[in-house]
Design an enzyme around this catalytic site. Structure first.
Site, PDB file in Angstrom:
ATOM      1  N   GLY A 642       0.829  -1.196   0.000  1.00 53.58           N
ATOM      2  CA  GLY A 642       0.000   0.000   0.000  1.00 53.58           C
ATOM      3  C   GLY A 642       0.859   1.239   0.000  1.00 53.58           C
ATOM      4  N   GLY A 647       3.311   7.795   3.111  1.00 54.34           N
ATOM      5  CA  GLY A 647       4.442   6.962   2.740  1.00 54.34           C
ATOM      6  C   GLY A 647       3.957   5.639   2.200  1.00 54.34           C
ATOM      7  CE  LYS A 648       6.876   3.644  -2.410  1.00 58.94           C
ATOM      8  NZ  LYS A 648       7.901   3.049  -3.315  1.00 58.94           N
ATOM      9  CB  VAL A 649       1.537   0.101   4.023  1.00 59.29           C
ATOM     10  CG1 VAL A 649       1.236  -0.912   5.119  1.00 59.29           C
ATOM     11  CG2 VAL A 649       0.952   1.454   4.374  1.00 59.29           C
ATOM     12  CG  ASP A 759      -9.298  10.573   6.982  1.00 58.50           C
ATOM     13  OD1 ASP A 759     -10.189  11.027   6.233  1.00 58.50           O
ATOM     14  OD2 ASP A 759      -8.249  10.064   6.557  1.00 58.50           O
TER      15      ASP A 759
END
Length: 958
Positions: A642, A647-649, A759
């Site tokens: 993801g 950032g990234k997962v 959110d």
């Protein structure tokens, strides 16, 4: 056990110096456990590095064992729970090892990466474990030709990616499982193409729910069971079907008329049941090759006029079906027709087969009818006609005719002929190949479950089969010289059996790797036979004449020298081991000291960027960057699951084999140390079953990482859009909504101080393996201030469509802003639509359409069909009213989340659901996610951060 522990210790001791080839110690431990339970393992299974030393049948990727293929090895023993430790295993093929017995361990459900589970022709028994339903990546499940008993696990319905399902030739009992509420069932396998369940002891009726128009099945084989009841009409909805076998059961009732809709079916066998009613009209099945409706109790009828219209027909078998009248001569003009069996009926008149029949016609068996004349046309016929026990054979002078005698059994003696050469004389361990070479072939039996032809003496069929197999083996670069097929025969189940011998192209015998690979090509259905042969399986003989590695002979002198050198080497190794133990103890002490420091949140905390105070963590662990690199294979692209503005997962696996999701901030989006510290403190102190758990964090070397629990069923958005394939009916949507509402209510009312999520959206609602909803992503969350105003003044941030217009206008954030986002989420649950589509906001759309005087409030046009339209949707109107209260323009007019929870609980009670009960099981996937699509829940690609002006056209005031 001591040897195994010592071997693992050596792997750990030498781990830093053995390079990338060294096998992961957990995988090594697992494979040693399996080896200890098996006999006849390959001779080169020695040493401590299966990956680096190339153990036969073991394939590795980056030091992890990813494939075990050991077909036809003569393995004996059991499959122990150690198999569950191989967390990266993708392929397990132990086929054709009859000595492998016992039950499958439940730990097999831990192999989350497994795509191919193939145990054909072994001796496994007991019940197939329910844990097999946890193998979400499974594509190929082949457990046929074993001794499994008990029920078919309903959890197989959870295998949304499954393509091949073969449980045939076992001792399975009970009914065919279908989904019911939260229970799984085979009806959920929309992506699966093969249902092979023949030769078991299944009972009960065939549920109508088993089949639907959304299925992609091509083979449905339930022959030779104990099924009762009628054939469901829903079978006629599966337009993709090519082979249907329900023969040899106890089915009764009429054949559904819509079966004729299955225009792609080539083989249809419904024989040996108790079917009644009229003989089905199958005129539209113009691809039908093989039709067998024998031995049923259909109504007496004249020979059907639609049968001669089936121009693809090769085989017609209507024995004991009460067919009467005279056979039309046009029947025998079908060019492809090979065999006609109409024994034990009421046919009469003259048999005339004409002169225009195809040259493939070989048998017309009309025993025990009332035919009184046989009109033989001039010319030479190769057709075998049997009219025994008809009137024509009882007349004077006709009894001596060939058609009035029962011929002797004519079994085919076909065998692949030599290829323009003279076969040599071979010794007892070898056989001459079609290319006239003496060698030791790999042998076995090919079994075709539903061939579309019936003439076994036609060599053309078998030549094409051998040719196609050679092409397959060559394309897979296998060392195969030639293939010999022999002795084609039909068994008692009407399966076609063929002996096969595969000859090596190098030397006189195969090595082990060649046998594994040939076995896998056949067991994994990599080889696809010509279509006229239909579905098949292979049962191999044990191969014993392996090509052996030549070991140079040594003289007595060299042997003595070897003993001396060996003794010296042994002493040296002993000294080195003692030294290593000392080094190991020293290093372990240093590692323990380092580990203690790394788990101290003070150590790497930058006092210039943070408060320098102790982070108040409750249960969250401080990881080092090196640990997280190890768990994610150095943050490899393969582990990326993801990405978003933060950032990234990455997917990571802890040493405990626990899967985690690791969120790594990119440089431009990192928070200051103080903010990051506050965020992990907030996350670590909220603990609720409907909130995603923070496992730990990392804050060192300029990195900010959060480690979350891994939730396998993705986001609510993916389920609603169909990308994850999870089916959410009305009951499940209510359970999802109550879970998400409880998580938010906890943040608002039980956390101290209260927390505003800020959110709420469908990508931040995650589903665990039981479809329980969990609120995720607290990156924008805020603590409620202690001031009397009860709100937080903050820069406007959120996601388009869910953003509270009052918050946007006033920049005053309250818990009611979360309530607004939850109301939009409720409407998304009802419609499966994004909050804003083509410039239209879902809130406004519902308000315009709503009419309380009409059914479902006049919302049928926008409700998601998957919710179960056409079924009872009790409580839906109350759910809509609650959603619209949540999205009131003024926050003061909205309910609290605690009130929302109570109302959803009341709705669930009204619908007959228990609001206190957890979801029992996951739903099944109905479609494979599109190729290349990241189905991971932690992807946050639609996150938008708003600072300052918000385009009015993108937010519609309510």
């Amino acid at each position: 056990m001591g040897v195994r522990v010592l071997a693992i210790l050596l792997v750990f001791l030498l781990g830093d110096s053995t390079g990338d080839a060294a096998t992961n110690p957990y995988d090594f431990s697992a494979i040693m456990g399996l080896k200890s339970d098996w006999q006849n393992t390959p001779p080169n299974w020695v040493g401590t590095d299966p990956c680096g030393n190339g153990w036969d049948g073991i394939h590795c990727t980056n030091s992890r064992i990813t494939s075990i293929t050991l077909s036809s090895m003569g393995l004996t023993g059991s499959l122990s729970g150690d198999i569950g430790q191989l967390s990266k295993l993708q392929i397990l093929d132990l086929s054709y090892n009859k000595g492998l017995t016992g039950s499958l361990p439940v730990q097999i459900g831990n192999l989350m990466k497994l795509t191919n589970l193939i145990l054909v022709g072994c001796g496994f028994s007991g019940q197939i474990p329910d844990s097999i339903g946890s193998l979400h990546n499974l594509v190929f499940l082949s457990l046929n030709s074993n001794e499994f008993s008990g029920l078919i696990p309903p959890t197989i319905g959870n295998l949304s990616r499954l393509y091949w399902l073969d449980l045939a030739d076992n001792q399975l009992t009970g009914s065919i499982p279908v989904s019911n509420g939260s229970n799984f069932g085979l009806d959920m396998l929309l992506h699966t193409k093969h249902f092979h369940f023949g030769q078991n002891q299944l009972s009960g009726t065939i549920p109508s729910q088993l089949f639907s128009s959304g299925m992609n099945l091509i083979h449905v084989l339930f022959d030779s069971n104990h099924l009762t009841g009628s054939i469901p009409s829903t079978l006629g909805l599966v337009q993709s079907l090519e082979v249907v076998r329900f023969d040899r059961n106890s089915l009764y009732g009429a054949v559904p008329a819509n079966l004729s809709n299955l225009t792609s079916v080539q083989e249809l066998l419904l024989s040996n049941n108790r079917l009644t009613g009229p003989l089905p009209n199958l005129a539209d099945m113009n691809n039908l090759n093989y039709l067998d409706l024998s031995n049923n109790s259909f109504d007496a009828t004249d020979f059907p006029t639609w049968i001669p219209t089936l121009q693809s027909l090769t085989t017609l078998i209507l024995e004991r079906t009460q067919v009467r009248g005279e056979l039309p001569v046009i029947l025998f003009s079908i060019f492809s027709l090979q065999k006609v069996v109409l024994r034990n009926n009421q046919l009469n008149g003259t048999l005339d087969i004409g002169t225009s029949h195809g040259n493939q016609l070989q048998l017309i068996d009309l025993q025990t009818n009332f035919i009184d004349n046989f009109k033989q046309s001039t010319g030479v016929y190769s057709v075998e006609v049997i009219l025994v026990d008809n009137l024509v054979c009882e007349e004077t002078g006709a009894a001596g005719q060939s058609y009035c005698t029962i011929p002797q059994s004519n079994t085919s003696s076909y065998s692949t002929p030599p290829n323009n050469c003279i076969p040599p004389l071979c010794n007892s361990n070898q056989t001459s190949s079609p290319n006239c070479k003496c060698s030791s072939p790999y042998t076995g039996t090919l079994v075709f479950r539903s061939p579309s032809f019936s003439v076994l003496g036609n060599s053309t069929y078998f030549e094409s089969l051998a040719s196609s197999m050679m092409i397959s083996f060559q394309s897979n670069q296998l060392p195969v010289d030639s293939i010999s097929l022999s002795d084609p025969r039909k068994d008692s189940f009407d399966y076609l059996q063929l002996n096969i011998a595969v000859f090596p192209s190098e030397g006189v015998s195969f090595n082990r790797m060649s046998i594994y690979t040939i076995g896998f090509v056949l067991s994994n259905q990599t080889y696809k036979p010509p279509k006229l042969f239909g579905p098949f399986y292979f049962i191999a003989d044990q191969y014993t004449n392996f090509a052996e590695v030549q070991v140079p002979k040594t003289s007595k002198k060299s042997t003595n020298i070897g003993v001396i050198v060996g003794a010296a080497a042994g002493g040296f190794v002993l000294l080195m081991l003692l030294a290593l133990v000392g080094v190991y103890a020293f290093r372990q002490k240093k590692r323990a000291e380092k580990a203690t420091e790394q788990r101290n949140p003070f150590v790497n905390w930058d006092p210039k960027k943070s408060s320098g105070e102790v982070p108040q963590l409750r249960g969250a662990r401080c990881f080092s960057i090196e640990e997280l690199k190890k768990y994610t294979n150095n943050f490899s692209e393969a582990n990326e699951i993801g990405s978003g503005g933060y950032g990234k997962v990455y997917r990571g696996t802890l040493p405990t084999e626990t899967l985690v999701a690791i969120k790594r901030a990119q440089q431009g989006s990192m928070q200051g140390g103080f903010e990051f510290k506050n965020e992990i403190e907030l996350l670590s102190r909220v603990h609720h079953k409907n909130l995603v758990t923070l496992v730990g964090f990392c804050f060192e070397q300029g990195e900010q990482l959060l480690v979350y629990e891994f939730l396998p069923n993705g986001t609510l958005k993916e389920s609603l859009s169909g990308k994850s394939g999870i089916r959410l009916d009305w009951a499940r949507r209510l359970k999802v909504s109550i879970g998400a509402a409880r998580g938010l209510a906890y943040l608002h009312e039980l956390a101290n101080p209260p927390i505003i999520h800020r959110d709420i959206k469908s990508t931040n609602i995650l589903l665990d393996d039981h479809l329980n909803a969990k609120v995720a992503d607290f990156g924008l969350s805020k603590l409620v201030g202690e001031d009397e105003s009860g709100h937080v003044t903050t820069q406007v941030k959120g996601t388009m469509g869910y953003l509270d217009p009052e918050y946007y206008m006033t920049q005053q954030l309250t818990e009611k802003s979360d309530v607004y986002g939850f109301g939009v989420l409720m409407l998304e649950l009802l419609t499966a639509r994004r909050p804003i589509e083509r410039g239209r906001h879902i809130v406004r759309e519902v308000r315009v359409l709503m009419n309380k005087d009409k059914d479902l409030y006049n919302l049928q046009g926008i409700l998601d069909p998957a919710i179960g339209l056409g079924t009872s949707l009790k409580g839906l109107e109350r759910f809509v009213e609650l959603a619209m209260r949540c999205v009131e323009e003024s926050g003061a007019d909205r309910p609290t989340m605690g009130e929302v929870v109570k109302e959803i609980e009341n709705i669930m009670v009204f619908t007959g659901l228990n609001p206190k009960a957890e979801s029992a099981t996951t739903s099944a996937s109905y479609e494979e996610a599109s190729k290349g699509y990241s189905t991971h829940p932690y992807s946050n690609e639609d996150f938008l951060e708003y600072s300052g002006g918000f385009p009015p056209s993108r937010i519609e005031p309510q």
